[in-house]
Design an enzyme around this catalytic site. Structure first.
Site, PDB file in Angstrom:
ATOM      1  N   HIS A  62      10.612  -3.456  -2.577  1.00 34.16           N
ATOM      2  CA  HIS A  62      11.626  -4.145  -3.391  1.00 34.16           C
ATOM      3  C   HIS A  62      12.912  -3.343  -3.344  1.00 34.16           C
ATOM      4  O   HIS A  62      12.963  -2.248  -2.763  1.00 34.16           O
ATOM      5  CB  HIS A  62      11.136  -4.360  -4.825  1.00 34.16           C
ATOM      6  CG  HIS A  62      10.867  -3.100  -5.598  1.00 34.16           C
ATOM      7  ND1 HIS A  62       9.861  -2.220  -5.288  1.00 34.16           N
ATOM      8  CD2 HIS A  62      11.479  -2.576  -6.697  1.00 34.16           C
ATOM      9  CE1 HIS A  62       9.867  -1.206  -6.148  1.00 34.16           C
ATOM     10  NE2 HIS A  62      10.841  -1.405  -7.002  1.00 34.16           N
ATOM     11  N   HIS A  64      14.876  -1.827  -5.585  1.00 34.62           N
ATOM     12  CA  HIS A  64      15.284  -0.758  -6.493  1.00 34.62           C
ATOM     13  C   HIS A  64      15.568   0.505  -5.696  1.00 34.62           C
ATOM     14  O   HIS A  64      14.892   0.799  -4.702  1.00 34.62           O
ATOM     15  CB  HIS A  64      14.198  -0.498  -7.548  1.00 34.62           C
ATOM     16  CG  HIS A  64      14.287  -1.422  -8.722  1.00 34.62           C
ATOM     17  ND1 HIS A  64      13.200  -1.744  -9.504  1.00 34.62           N
ATOM     18  CD2 HIS A  64      15.347  -2.099  -9.266  1.00 34.62           C
ATOM     19  CE1 HIS A  64      13.580  -2.573 -10.479  1.00 34.62           C
ATOM     20  NE2 HIS A  64      14.878  -2.806 -10.341  1.00 34.62           N
ATOM     21  N   ASP A  66      15.046   3.672  -5.988  1.00 30.58           N
ATOM     22  CA  ASP A  66      14.062   4.733  -5.735  1.00 30.58           C
ATOM     23  C   ASP A  66      13.067   4.350  -4.652  1.00 30.58           C
ATOM     24  O   ASP A  66      12.196   5.146  -4.303  1.00 30.58           O
ATOM     25  CB  ASP A  66      13.329   5.106  -7.032  1.00 30.58           C
ATOM     26  CG  ASP A  66      12.591   3.934  -7.682  1.00 30.58           C
ATOM     27  OD1 ASP A  66      13.090   2.805  -7.583  1.00 30.58           O
ATOM     28  OD2 ASP A  66      11.535   4.167  -8.298  1.00 30.58           O
ATOM     29  N   HIS A  67      13.223   3.142  -4.086  1.00 32.58           N
ATOM     30  CA  HIS A  67      12.380   2.720  -2.968  1.00 32.58           C
ATOM     31  C   HIS A  67      13.212   2.431  -1.721  1.00 32.58           C
ATOM     32  O   HIS A  67      12.647   2.065  -0.692  1.00 32.58           O
ATOM     33  CB  HIS A  67      11.598   1.463  -3.339  1.00 32.58           C
ATOM     34  CG  HIS A  67      10.616   1.678  -4.446  1.00 32.58           C
ATOM     35  ND1 HIS A  67       9.259   1.751  -4.248  1.00 32.58           N
ATOM     36  CD2 HIS A  67      10.800   1.873  -5.779  1.00 32.58           C
ATOM     37  CE1 HIS A  67       8.642   1.975  -5.400  1.00 32.58           C
ATOM     38  NE2 HIS A  67       9.565   2.047  -6.345  1.00 32.58           N
ATOM     39  N   HIS A 185       7.603  -7.969 -10.990  1.00 34.13           N
ATOM     40  CA  HIS A 185       8.326  -6.751 -11.394  1.00 34.13           C
ATOM     41  C   HIS A 185       9.653  -7.202 -11.995  1.00 34.13           C
ATOM     42  O   HIS A 185       9.915  -8.391 -12.135  1.00 34.13           O
ATOM     43  CB  HIS A 185       8.518  -5.854 -10.174  1.00 34.13           C
ATOM     44  CG  HIS A 185       9.084  -4.502 -10.483  1.00 34.13           C
ATOM     45  ND1 HIS A 185       8.605  -3.698 -11.503  1.00 34.13           N
ATOM     46  CD2 HIS A 185      10.107  -3.808  -9.907  1.00 34.13           C
ATOM     47  CE1 HIS A 185       9.301  -2.572 -11.521  1.00 34.13           C
ATOM     48  NE2 HIS A 185      10.221  -2.619 -10.577  1.00 34.13           N
ATOM     49  N   ASP A 256       6.011  -1.725  -6.852  1.00 31.87           N
ATOM     50  CA  ASP A 256       6.042  -1.713  -8.318  1.00 31.87           C
ATOM     51  C   ASP A 256       5.639  -3.084  -8.845  1.00 31.87           C
ATOM     52  O   ASP A 256       6.108  -4.122  -8.354  1.00 31.87           O
ATOM     53  CB  ASP A 256       7.445  -1.379  -8.823  1.00 31.87           C
ATOM     54  CG  ASP A 256       7.820   0.070  -8.533  1.00 31.87           C
ATOM     55  OD1 ASP A 256       7.046   0.753  -7.847  1.00 31.87           O
ATOM     56  OD2 ASP A 256       8.886   0.498  -9.006  1.00 31.87           O
ATOM     57  N   HIS A 316       3.122   6.520  -7.957  1.00 32.09           N
ATOM     58  CA  HIS A 316       4.354   6.139  -8.645  1.00 32.09           C
ATOM     59  C   HIS A 316       4.297   6.534 -10.121  1.00 32.09           C
ATOM     60  O   HIS A 316       4.422   5.722 -11.027  1.00 32.09           O
ATOM     61  CB  HIS A 316       4.579   4.624  -8.517  1.00 32.09           C
ATOM     62  CG  HIS A 316       5.971   4.176  -8.868  1.00 32.09           C
ATOM     63  ND1 HIS A 316       6.310   3.733 -10.122  1.00 32.09           N
ATOM     64  CD2 HIS A 316       7.096   4.100  -8.120  1.00 32.09           C
ATOM     65  CE1 HIS A 316       7.579   3.386 -10.149  1.00 32.09           C
ATOM     66  NE2 HIS A 316       8.084   3.608  -8.923  1.00 32.09           N
TER      67      HIS A 316
END
Length: 374
Positions: A62, A64, A66-67, A185, A256, A316
């Site tokens: 996805h 976000h 942090d990914h 999510h 996530d 995670h």
């Protein structure tokens, strides 16, 4: 063929001195596939036994940060280490992820004047309703990628949900079938299922000797499923001399999420050898986890139970949960709520009696995925 998973970053939200941001590598002989690429992934790769130049495919769960934030930098670093004088042209790096990824990467590379020494293609998954709250769905004007391609970009596919299987088929080759599945999510998220094809069974050499067959081309024909006729006129079928096929391994890596969406994910992940599932917060913070679209150990265990998973890997973690290695040297480890081992205990409690093994992901942990036996 060997197969293993190396975790490069197991923390949520941001990289810290204790945990890197989300990233892991599934390695088979000759290839490395990267799943998520949080900030600092290229540094984590340098600290690992893996080589970034071996990465041939990237899967982003996805959008976000942090990914995702580590991807442009990683591609540039790989390019810097390419040999421009190589006799063979570099292979295209295939990148899979949600709609919007193509434009994100294109803008990042164009605005930074980054030129790559290899081609890449972004294959976008079109999210469906029910994958996020309404406010998490991106405006089509933001995800639009109709503008000009980056100089090293090749046209990618736009992949829609297959309503029959309730999942996305990303690609199939002689060794693997890779599918994506829908997750819920704060923004649309995906999981990935890597299914290895069954391997032909071994030849029963003793039986072949009894039949008078010597090593040679006939062995290969039998193993490939063909019947052969001996000089005596006897017909030998593969079932007479070939042991049962070796079932292919299945690895499922979920992004996530607080739940699966639809019926397809549980079917696709059924019987997984390894299921990597987030467990951001302990059960005592369940409401907060749900509020932010995340899972607890019991929630991860419920998915593992439904899918009859052999190994559940919790991943995670909130940065409040320090890795086991750092806890050994810390006077603050009092076995309390922020003990990462409590997350494992909670998942094991929920999976009691199922035979599923629970593993805590840690940065640089390499988890082998052994061959199945018929």
């Amino acid at each position: 063929m060997s197969m293993d998973i190396t975790f490069l970053g197991t923390g949520s939200a941001y990289p810290s001195p204790h945990r890197g941001a989300s990233a892991l590598v599934l390695r088979t002989e000759g290839e490395c596939w990267l799943f998520d690429c949080g900030e600092g992934t290229q540094t984590q790769l340098m600290r690992s036994p893996l080589k970034a130049s071996k990465i041939t495919k990237v899967f982003i769960s996805h959008l976000h940060g942090d990914h995702l934030f580590g991807l442009p930098g990683l591609l540039c670093t790989v390019s810097l280490n390419c040999n421009p004088q190589a006799s063979q042209p570099p292979a295209c790096v295939d990148i899979y992820g949600p709609q919007g990824l193509r434009r994100f990467l294109r803008v990042a590379l164009v605005l930074s004047s980054s030129q790559l020494l290899f081609p890449y293609a972004v294959h976008e998954l079109v999210p469906c309703g029910g994958q996020s709250p309404a406010e998490g769905q991106l405006d089509p004007r933001v995800t639009d990628s109709s503008d000009q391609l980056h100089p090293q970009e090749q046209p990618g596919q736009t992949i829609h949900l297959d309503t029959d299987s309730d999942c996305y088929t990303l690609f199939e080759d002689k060794q693997f079938t890779v599918k994506a599945l829908r997750l819920f999510h704060r923004i649309p998220s995906f999981g990935f299922c890597v299914q290895e094809r069954d391997r032909p069974g071994r030849l029963n050499v003793e039986q072949l000797k009894k039949l008078g067959l010597k090593p040679g081309p006939l062995y290969g024909r039998l193993k490939n499923g063909e019947s052969v006729t001996l000089d005596s006129g006897q017909v030998v079928s593969p079932g007479d001399v070939v042991e049962p096929a070796i079932p292919g391994r299945k690895v499922c890596i979920l992004g996530d999420c607080s739940s699966l969406v639809g019926e397809g994910p549980a079917k696709v992940c059924q019987g997984a050898d390894v299921l990597v599932h987030e467990a951001t917060l302990a059960e005592g913070h369940r409401e907060r986890a749900l509020e932010h679209g995340h899972s607890t150990p019991h929630m991860a265990a419920a998915v593992a139970r439904a899918c009859r998973t052999r190994v559940l890997v919790l991943n995670h973690f909130s940065q409040r949960y320090k890795p086991l290695i750092s806890q050994k040297d810390s006077e603050e480890d009092d076995g309390g709520e922020a003990d990462v081992r409590e997350l494992k205990r909670q998942a094991e409690e929920a999976l009691s009696g199922t035979g599923t093994l629970v593993v805590l992901a840690e940065d640089f942990l390499t988890l082998p995925v052994p061959l199945k036996r018929p």
